[in-house]
Design a protein around this motif. Structure first.
Motif, PDB file in Angstrom:
ATOM      1  N   SER A 131      71.509   7.012 -42.341  1.00  0.00           N
ATOM      2  CA  SER A 131      71.111   8.049 -43.099  1.00  0.00           C
ATOM      3  C   SER A 131      72.607   8.343 -44.105  1.00  0.00           C
ATOM      4  CB  SER A 131      70.591   9.273 -42.326  1.00  0.00           C
ATOM      5  OG  SER A 131      71.946   9.527 -41.645  1.00  0.00           O
ATOM      6  N   SER A 132      73.712   8.017 -43.721  1.00  0.00           N
ATOM      7  CA  SER A 132      74.993   8.704 -44.550  1.00  0.00           C
ATOM      8  C   SER A 132      75.402   7.304 -45.230  1.00  0.00           C
ATOM      9  CB  SER A 132      75.963   9.363 -43.626  1.00  0.00           C
ATOM     10  OG  SER A 132      76.153   8.528 -42.435  1.00  0.00           O
ATOM     11  N   TYR A 133      74.761   6.300 -45.037  1.00  0.00           N
ATOM     12  CA  TYR A 133      75.496   5.184 -45.709  1.00  0.00           C
ATOM     13  C   TYR A 133      75.336   5.211 -47.185  1.00  0.00           C
ATOM     14  CZ  TYR A 133      76.366   0.281 -46.001  1.00  0.00           C
ATOM     15  OH  TYR A 133      76.954  -1.179 -46.249  1.00  0.00           O
ATOM     16  N   GLU A 134      76.870   5.141 -47.623  1.00  0.00           N
ATOM     17  CA  GLU A 134      76.889   5.134 -49.070  1.00  0.00           C
ATOM     18  C   GLU A 134      77.044   4.038 -49.689  1.00  0.00           C
ATOM     19  OE1 GLU A 134      80.192   7.955 -50.128  1.00  0.00           O
ATOM     20  OE2 GLU A 134      79.397   9.510 -48.694  1.00  0.00           O
ATOM     21  N   ARG A 135      76.555   3.717 -50.628  1.00  0.00           N
ATOM     22  CA  ARG A 135      76.723   2.217 -51.367  1.00  0.00           C
ATOM     23  C   ARG A 135      77.425   2.516 -52.498  1.00  0.00           C
ATOM     24  NH1 ARG A 135      72.683  -1.347 -53.127  1.00  0.00           N
ATOM     25  NH2 ARG A 135      74.689  -2.534 -53.954  1.00  0.00           N
ATOM     26  N   ASN A 136      78.797   1.652 -52.537  1.00  0.00           N
ATOM     27  CA  ASN A 136      79.430   1.506 -54.025  1.00  0.00           C
ATOM     28  C   ASN A 136      78.885   0.348 -54.733  1.00  0.00           C
ATOM     29  OD1 ASN A 136      81.534   0.736 -56.036  1.00  0.00           O
ATOM     30  ND2 ASN A 136      82.951   1.290 -54.589  1.00  0.00           N
ATOM     31  N   GLU A 137      78.395   0.781 -55.740  1.00  0.00           N
ATOM     32  CA  GLU A 137      77.522  -0.100 -56.906  1.00  0.00           C
ATOM     33  C   GLU A 137      78.556  -1.475 -56.968  1.00  0.00           C
ATOM     34  OE1 GLU A 137      74.332  -0.265 -57.040  1.00  0.00           O
ATOM     35  OE2 GLU A 137      74.037   1.759 -55.882  1.00  0.00           O
ATOM     36  N   LYS A 138      79.662  -1.358 -57.118  1.00  0.00           N
ATOM     37  CA  LYS A 138      80.709  -2.481 -57.727  1.00  0.00           C
ATOM     38  C   LYS A 138      81.000  -3.283 -56.687  1.00  0.00           C
ATOM     39  CE  LYS A 138      83.075   0.665 -60.712  1.00  0.00           C
ATOM     40  NZ  LYS A 138      84.525   1.693 -60.367  1.00  0.00           N
ATOM     41  N   LEU A 139      80.661  -3.057 -55.470  1.00  0.00           N
ATOM     42  CA  LEU A 139      81.143  -4.094 -54.475  1.00  0.00           C
ATOM     43  C   LEU A 139      79.802  -4.805 -53.826  1.00  0.00           C
ATOM     44  CD1 LEU A 139      83.261  -1.674 -52.237  1.00  0.00           C
ATOM     45  CD2 LEU A 139      84.056  -3.315 -54.010  1.00  0.00           C
ATOM     46  N   PHE A 140      80.094  -6.255 -53.394  1.00  0.00           N
ATOM     47  CA  PHE A 140      79.062  -7.114 -52.950  1.00  0.00           C
ATOM     48  C   PHE A 140      78.733  -6.647 -51.551  1.00  0.00           C
ATOM     49  CE2 PHE A 140      77.273 -10.780 -51.215  1.00  0.00           C
ATOM     50  CZ  PHE A 140      76.436 -11.258 -52.378  1.00  0.00           C
ATOM     51  N   ASP A 141      77.646  -6.155 -51.490  1.00  0.00           N
ATOM     52  CA  ASP A 141      77.194  -5.644 -49.895  1.00  0.00           C
ATOM     53  C   ASP A 141      76.627  -7.024 -49.134  1.00  0.00           C
ATOM     54  OD1 ASP A 141      75.785  -4.475 -47.737  1.00  0.00           O
ATOM     55  OD2 ASP A 141      76.721  -2.437 -48.652  1.00  0.00           O
ATOM     56  N   GLU A 142      76.967  -7.294 -47.909  1.00  0.00           N
ATOM     57  CA  GLU A 142      76.193  -8.422 -47.371  1.00  0.00           C
ATOM     58  C   GLU A 142      74.889  -8.141 -46.997  1.00  0.00           C
ATOM     59  OE1 GLU A 142      77.689 -11.383 -46.696  1.00  0.00           O
ATOM     60  OE2 GLU A 142      79.810 -11.185 -47.166  1.00  0.00           O
ATOM     61  N   ILE A 143      74.636  -6.629 -46.747  1.00  0.00           N
ATOM     62  CA  ILE A 143      73.361  -6.532 -46.077  1.00  0.00           C
ATOM     63  C   ILE A 143      72.230  -5.813 -47.119  1.00  0.00           C
ATOM     64  CG2 ILE A 143      72.127  -4.909 -44.596  1.00  0.00           C
ATOM     65  CD1 ILE A 143      74.795  -4.549 -43.142  1.00  0.00           C
ATOM     66  N   PHE A 144      72.747  -4.976 -48.167  1.00  0.00           N
ATOM     67  CA  PHE A 144      71.726  -4.697 -49.250  1.00  0.00           C
ATOM     68  C   PHE A 144      71.874  -5.386 -50.494  1.00  0.00           C
ATOM     69  CE2 PHE A 144      72.682  -1.428 -46.421  1.00  0.00           C
ATOM     70  CZ  PHE A 144      71.467  -0.878 -45.933  1.00  0.00           C
ATOM     71  N   ASP A 145      70.714  -5.561 -51.127  1.00  0.00           N
ATOM     72  CA  ASP A 145      70.811  -6.221 -52.507  1.00  0.00           C
ATOM     73  C   ASP A 145      70.960  -5.153 -53.661  1.00  0.00           C
ATOM     74  OD1 ASP A 145      68.536  -5.311 -52.961  1.00  0.00           O
ATOM     75  OD2 ASP A 145      67.383  -7.018 -52.640  1.00  0.00           O
ATOM     76  N   LYS A 146      71.103  -5.593 -55.003  1.00  0.00           N
ATOM     77  CA  LYS A 146      71.413  -4.812 -55.836  1.00  0.00           C
ATOM     78  C   LYS A 146      70.423  -3.732 -56.122  1.00  0.00           C
ATOM     79  CE  LYS A 146      73.848  -7.799 -59.140  1.00  0.00           C
ATOM     80  NZ  LYS A 146      73.081  -9.253 -59.379  1.00  0.00           N
ATOM     81  N   ASP A 147      69.260  -3.830 -55.558  1.00  0.00           N
ATOM     82  CA  ASP A 147      68.312  -2.827 -55.705  1.00  0.00           C
ATOM     83  C   ASP A 147      68.104  -1.916 -54.410  1.00  0.00           C
ATOM     84  OD1 ASP A 147      67.627  -4.113 -58.037  1.00  0.00           O
ATOM     85  OD2 ASP A 147      66.565  -5.546 -57.024  1.00  0.00           O
ATOM     86  N   ASN A 148      69.225  -1.864 -53.586  1.00  0.00           N
ATOM     87  CA  ASN A 148      69.102  -1.326 -52.317  1.00  0.00           C
ATOM     88  C   ASN A 148      68.032  -1.654 -51.310  1.00  0.00           C
ATOM     89  OD1 ASN A 148      70.948   0.410 -51.504  1.00  0.00           O
ATOM     90  ND2 ASN A 148      70.325   2.235 -52.609  1.00  0.00           N
ATOM     91  N   ASN A 149      67.705  -2.907 -51.540  1.00  0.00           N
ATOM     92  CA  ASN A 149      66.828  -3.331 -50.104  1.00  0.00           C
ATOM     93  C   ASN A 149      67.619  -4.155 -49.307  1.00  0.00           C
ATOM     94  OD1 ASN A 149      64.409  -2.576 -51.621  1.00  0.00           O
ATOM     95  ND2 ASN A 149      64.486  -4.206 -53.105  1.00  0.00           N
ATOM     96  N   VAL A 150      67.103  -4.208 -48.055  1.00  0.00           N
ATOM     97  CA  VAL A 150      67.678  -4.795 -47.274  1.00  0.00           C
ATOM     98  C   VAL A 150      67.682  -6.527 -47.246  1.00  0.00           C
ATOM     99  CG1 VAL A 150      67.986  -5.211 -44.490  1.00  0.00           C
ATOM    100  CG2 VAL A 150      67.680  -2.848 -45.424  1.00  0.00           C
ATOM    101  N   LYS A 151      68.592  -7.215 -47.320  1.00  0.00           N
ATOM    102  CA  LYS A 151      68.297  -8.706 -47.370  1.00  0.00           C
ATOM    103  C   LYS A 151      67.590  -9.277 -46.431  1.00  0.00           C
ATOM    104  CE  LYS A 151      72.535  -9.305 -50.088  1.00  0.00           C
ATOM    105  NZ  LYS A 151      73.820  -9.734 -50.075  1.00  0.00           N
ATOM    106  N   GLN A 152      66.983 -10.468 -46.752  1.00  0.00           N
ATOM    107  CA  GLN A 152      65.993 -10.994 -45.815  1.00  0.00           C
ATOM    108  C   GLN A 152      66.364 -11.166 -44.270  1.00  0.00           C
ATOM    109  OE1 GLN A 152      64.359 -14.836 -45.910  1.00  0.00           O
ATOM    110  NE2 GLN A 152      62.975 -13.995 -44.047  1.00  0.00           N
ATOM    111  N   VAL A 153      67.759 -11.805 -44.247  1.00  0.00           N
ATOM    112  CA  VAL A 153      68.001 -12.194 -43.042  1.00  0.00           C
ATOM    113  C   VAL A 153      68.603 -10.966 -42.180  1.00  0.00           C
ATOM    114  CG1 VAL A 153      68.949 -14.505 -43.445  1.00  0.00           C
ATOM    115  CG2 VAL A 153      70.632 -12.561 -43.880  1.00  0.00           C
ATOM    116  N   TYR A 154      68.790  -9.717 -42.730  1.00  0.00           N
ATOM    117  CA  TYR A 154      69.311  -8.577 -42.194  1.00  0.00           C
ATOM    118  C   TYR A 154      68.069  -7.905 -41.664  1.00  0.00           C
ATOM    119  CZ  TYR A 154      74.235  -9.526 -42.472  1.00  0.00           C
ATOM    120  OH  TYR A 154      75.367  -9.808 -42.526  1.00  0.00           O
ATOM    121  N   GLN A 155      66.815  -8.190 -42.138  1.00  0.00           N
ATOM    122  CA  GLN A 155      65.532  -7.107 -42.125  1.00  0.00           C
ATOM    123  C   GLN A 155      65.322  -6.866 -40.565  1.00  0.00           C
ATOM    124  OE1 GLN A 155      62.573  -8.760 -44.416  1.00  0.00           O
ATOM    125  NE2 GLN A 155      63.374  -7.522 -46.251  1.00  0.00           N
TER     126      GLN A 155
END
Lengths: 281, 489, 314
Positions: B11-35
């Motif tokens: 709930s308190s996960y803050e995403r910094n848009e500039k960084l490449f997140d391994e779990i979330f894609d650009k649209d804030n969806n959880v990537k398939q392998v992590y679902q």
């Protein structure tokens, strides 16, 4: 001309406190090469030590003692008999024609990298190189001879052998040094001038009536393209000849130091070496 | 307290848009392998998670999976390597690239080191400057023209990779002196299995427990000539070494002796270990001590860790040292920058993994650029390990920038500079805040090279910089780690 | 097996056994003195001197002892080589160096034990934690021995640890007998009561966890004769000197079964000592208890030294 030599080497290792275990490596065995041939070798060691022949980091023969029984003093003796042939004059003449051109090629500098890179003991302080500036000579051989006499004249030969090599800065400011120091200076200047140079450790036959004990000698080999390594001695301002018996070479003294020892003891230890070279010719 | 226990883990996960997140894609969806794992974790309360986290910590501590940290007081402190319960997941295709790329580098490096100690073709061809070896303290002239058994120098290598904001992997460095960390890979996997066994049913993950047997095969493949069944040992500097746990772990899982220098003795240029029934010959030594300490008769005379006569035995071909002495010459960060050329020169291939562009302060043009752009660069000393001596330009004050400039200008050969790479981020449980947050991660892979045999561990050590915004992941600098899952196809 | 590692395993066994006896000695002496029948036995100074002596730090002058200091020194003082804390630390260091040979289960136990001792609060220990701490230490050593038996292959590794344990046990039992014998002499002197019925014999048996076993066998209050007989020559008592000797004999043979035929080897010496003990009667011992115990201790030291030169140093 052929010479026959008997070389006696005697090392006395002593320690202020009792030593429980020690490794003593001696690099004292004359090498077999085109001009010298070892005929026999005899070693005398205390019963409590095991003697093994091995090699050092550059592949030269070494004689290792491993002492496990407690001791304070160990006496090690070696006697070598060998033949030495004097190099022909002809070969020397071919040296005269070598020129400076090859020294700058990347291939040459790469192949001789080991003998061109300064080490701690063969680095001259900034500015000291100007002491040994020689105008272009006709050949590398002439250059080497001129440099050799210059160093020989500048630095007075002392006979004492400190266990550790002196700083070259001190050698130059005192204008005095032992054979090892003179060799280090020559190597430093030669390398600075793009000539591959290496330190040689060996025995010198000094044709004296009374043979008193002396130390191991040190001189230099400089590489001349087309003709190979040239033995040259800054201590006596000459080329190495039939009186020079080579043991090993290295980048500097530490690569072929005659004695390296590891003592498992708390006290200080020291070693005294005496060498006698006799000729049967 | 009820409100916290019901709080969603992310709930308190803050995403910094500039960084490449391994779990979330650009649209804030959880990537398939992590679902799947995300769903499973989301069902847990923070309190459950805190509980699990504490349990796994004490499990590491009790098992003694620790490393020593030496502070100013010279007393060693035992620390556990902080471990995160959220694994990093790499899918099969992505892994294939990493594996091939890492092997390619290992092989090229081996050919390169062989060349440096033989004909030096690459230098004569003008590709790598001669000064790089002549000024390297790791280039051992005693190794010139020596053929190591099996022709292998870098049997064991650890390559550090990062994922940049462009989503591509870049190599940060190749560690080929004594890369450590593989025991933590296995330790992490075991800890995660204990803590979250339910999760493993939902994923097809490659095992990491086969490292030990492969290492033994590699060691045996480079046995000295004339030996039938070689006696392999691991050589450690001793219990006070920071990686001692790993040395003991490897010896135990492989089932070979863990020796110290004082257990070995050289007789007639053969190496033996002192056992209760007398001397026993040793053929292959996986040594975890540095070159200079190997043999006091050849290298540092004051080395109490080494064995007098060991190098002579090696030179005569009576024992194999793994990795070979002098391998460190190619571990130099300045060599790293030539890797694309090195790969091309020896293998005729294009590099599979990217290199980070590097400025050599030894080159006048590069030096000029570096001095003018320090704020945008990472400055690294070429021969320091463990993340020491690194300056990150955009974190420096003006005074610090001036200080760095001065140091670099004094000894330009000692420094290289790279653009500040943006390491990808991964959700990591942060104890102090009791929540998941983005933290920078890298990946250390482990590759083995033997005589007609090669192996890459399907997994790796994902290191996490636990301090917010920090880019340095080394354990000695407060980094943690994650289990790394490589998925089967 | 590496000679150095063999040495470390041997000493790990010795340290584990040593701390067990020291902890129990402290515990039993301190707490049984609280309601002892004689005034001297109840005297705290007397007990503290006895504990300090057992630890290997006899107090020679008559100065008044501070209880907290003595307890701290023997229990948790990192600067005293004989303290329980140091013993556990050494045991764990030895385990560390041979970690690749030990089972994870065993290592985890010794590691936990180490952290327990290192983290034990000093103030609590000297004021009210003595019972808790010493009981925990003896419990932990039992767990360690269980893990040893259950999770290690019974090969030479096990034999070496057991060798260390049993040599140490024989040594510590002999030292406890010596210490308590001297205590008994002193209390008998003061009270002018016969030595053979002293209360100290009961304490002696409790210090070695033998009181219940002894009562079961003799069915009466322990006397000098029954206590000594039980602790020295009873082959069924797992704490007796002869029992340890039998164990030492068994385990040294695993290392090298042929060595026993070599004159003056450790195995030979052990067999010889064992034979002497087998045919010893308690009546013979009683004539000169101190002399006999001293001789036992000397032979054990000699055996330890022989083992070192034969197996641990090359």
């Amino acid at each position: 001309m052929e010479m026959q030599y008997t070389v006696k080497y005697r090392a006395v290792h002593t320690c202020k406190t009792i030593v429980n275990e020690a490794y003593l490596q001696h690099i004292i065995l004359p090498e077999n090469n085109a001009t010298q041939e070892l005929i026999s070798e005899i070693y005398t060691v205390p019963e409590s030590c095991s003697l093994q022949k091995s090699i050092n980091g550059f592949g030269f023969n070494s004689v290792k003692l491993h002492c496990k029984a407690p001791f304070k003093t160990i006496v090690f003796e070696a006697v070598f008999a060998l033949k030495k042939i004097h190099e022909g004059v002809q070969k020397k003449e071919s040296l005269i024609n070598t020129s400076y051109q090859d020294l700058n090629s990347l291939e040459f500098r790469t192949d001789f990298e080991t003998w061109l890179t300064p080490t701690d003991h063969t680095s001259l302080p900034e500015g000291c190189f100007s002491l040994f500036k020689i105008l272009e000579t006709a050949s590398i051989l002439e250059y080497c001879l001129a440099l050799n006499s210059m160093i020989s004249a500048y630095i007075t030969l002392k006979s004492d052998m400190n266990p550790m090599p002196s700083k070259l800065g001190n050698v130059l400011s005192d204008a005095a040094g032992n054979a090892r120091d003179l060799s280090h200076v020559l190597i430093a200047v030669a390398r600075q001038n793009k000539l591959p140079a290496r330190f040689v450790s060996g025995y010198l036959y000094e044709n004296l009536k009374e043979q008193s004990g002396s130390q191991l000698h040190a001189w230099v080999e400089i590489y001349c393209p087309n003709s190979g390594w040239l033995g040259i001695d800054p201590s006596y301002n000459c080329l190495a000849n039939q009186y020079y018996i080579k043991i090993a070479h290295g980048r500097d003294y530490t690569d072929c130091a005659p004695v390296k020892s590891i003592f498992y003891a708390s006290g200080k230890h020291e070693v005294n070496c005496i060498v006698t070279v006799a000729s049967q010719q | 307290m009820e409100s916290t226990s019901l709080k969603h883990l992310f709930s308190s996960y803050e995403r910094n848009e500039k960084l490449f997140d391994e779990i979330f894609d650009k649209d804030n969806n959880v990537k398939q392998v992590y679902q799947k794992i995300f769903e499973l974790y989301s069902g847990q309360s923070i309190d459950d998670f805190i509980n699990l986290n504490n349990k796994s910590k004490s499990s590491f501590f009790n098992q003694g999976i620790t490393f020593q940290v030496y502070n100013d007081d010279a007393k060693g402190h035992e620390k556990i390597f902080p471990f995160d319960l959220f694994p990093r997941i790499i899918d099969a295709d992505e892994w294939k690239t990493i594996e091939q790329g890492v092997l390619q580098r290992s092989k090229a490096l081996n050919r390169f080191i062989w060349d440096l100690y033989h004909n030096k073709h690459i230098i004569k061809a003008g590709i790598v400057p001669l000064e790089l070896i002549s000024s390297s303290s790791n280039y051992l002239r005693q190794m010139v023209n020596l053929d190591p058994p099996g022709g292998i120098y870098n049997h064991i290598s650890g390559t550090d990779l990062i994922k940049h904001s462009d989503g591509k992997y870049y190599v940060l460095e190749d560690n080929i002196r004594s890369p450590s960390g593989v025991s933590y890979v296995i330790g992490n996997r075991n800890a995660l299995k204990r803590a979250l066994f339910g999760v493993f049913n939902h994923y097809q993950i490659h095992s990491v427990s086969n490292y030990a047997e492969n290492l033994l095969e590699i060691l045996e493949s480079v046995k000295p000539k004339g030996v039938d069944v070689p006696n392999c040992v691991i050589m450690t500097p001793g219990v006070y070494n920071s990686a001692y746990y790993e040395h003991a772990y490897l010896a135990k899982t492989i089932g070979i002796e863990l020796v110290e220098g004082r257990d070995l003795v050289v007789e007639n240029d053969f190496v033996y270990m002192k056992t209760i029934t007398g001397l026993e010959r040793v053929d292959v030594i996986y040594r975890r001590i540095d070159d200079v300490f190997l043999d006091p008769l050849v290298f540092r005379e004051d080395s109490a860790l080494g064995v007098p006569g060991l190098f002579a035995a090696y030179k005569k071909g009576n024992v194999t040292l793994v990795n070979a002495p002098g391998t460190g010459v190619a571990d130099d960060k300045a060599i790293y920058t030539f890797m694309p050329e090195i790969i091309k020169f020896y293998l005729g291939e294009t590099p599979i993994l990217n290199n980070v562009h590097t400025y050599h302060c030894s080159k006048p043009d590069d030096l000029k650029y570096v001095i003018e752009n320090i704020q945008n660069l990472v400055i690294k000393p070429v021969d320091e390990a463990g993340g020491y001596g690194i300056s990150i330009g955009n974190k420096l004050t003006k005074a610090e920038i001036e200080a760095v400039k001065k140091v670099v200008l004094e000894q330009p050969r000692k420094y290289i500079a790279q653009p500040i790479m943006s390491l990808s981020v991964h959700a990591t449980y942060i104890d102090e805040n009791k929540s998941f947050e983005q933290r920078h991660v890298d990946l250390r892979t482990f590759a083995l090279l033997g005589n007609n045999k090669e192996f890459v561990l399907k997994g790796g050590l994902t290191r996490v910089a636990l301090k917010k915004g920090n880019l340095i992941v080394n354990s000695s600098q407060g980094g943690g780690s994650k289990d790394t899952w490589v998925l089967k196809k | 097996m590496l000679a150095r590692i063999a040495n470390n395993l041997f000493w790990m066994g010795r340290y584990v056994e040593r701390v067990e006896h020291l902890a129990r000695f402290m515990n039993v002496n301190y707490f049984s003195s609280l309601d002892a029948p004689t005034k001297l036995s109840r005297d705290r100074q007397f007990v503290l001197r006895s504990i300090s002596k057992m630890a290997g730090d006899p107090i020679l002058d008559d100065k008044e002892l501070i209880e907290e200091h003595i307890l701290y020194n023997v229990g948790l003082n990192p600067d005293k080589p004989y303290s329980i804390l140091q013993g556990v630390k050494c045991a764990r260091e030895n385990a560390n160096s041979s970690r690749d040979l030990l089972s994870s289960e065993f290592y985890e136990s010794i590691n936990k034990f180490y952290h327990f001792v290192m983290d034990y609060p000093k103030d609590y220990f000297v004021n009210s934690g003595l019972h808790d701490f010493t009981t925990h230490v003896t419990d932990q050593t039992s767990i360690l021995k269980g893990k040893m038996r259950g999770t290690l292959l019974h090969d030479e590794i096990y034999a070496l640890i057991k060798l260390g344990i049993n040599i140490e046990r024989a040594t510590q039992i002999a030292r406890i007998i010596k210490t308590k014998y001297e205590d008994a002499e002193k209390t008998a002197e003061v009270k002018n009561k016969p030595l053979k019925n002293s209360f100290e014999w009961t304490t002696l048996l409790k210090c070695t966890e033998c009181y219940d076993m002894n009562r079961r066998l003799y069915k009466k209050t322990p006397t000098q004769l029954t206590a000594l007989e039980f602790l020295i020559v009873n082959t069924h008592c797992p704490r007796s000197v002869i029992y340890s000797l039998n164990q030492i004999h068994k385990h040294v043979q695993i290392l090298d079964p042929l060595k026993v035929h070599e004159k003056h080897s450790a195995a030979f010496l052990i067999s010889k000592m064992r034979c002497e003990y087998r045919f010893k009667t308690v009546e013979e011992v009683q004539d000169d208890v101190k002399g006999f115990i001293n001789q036992t201790l000397n032979t054990l030291v000699e055996i330890g030294a022989k083992l070192e030169t034969e197996y641990f140093y090359h």
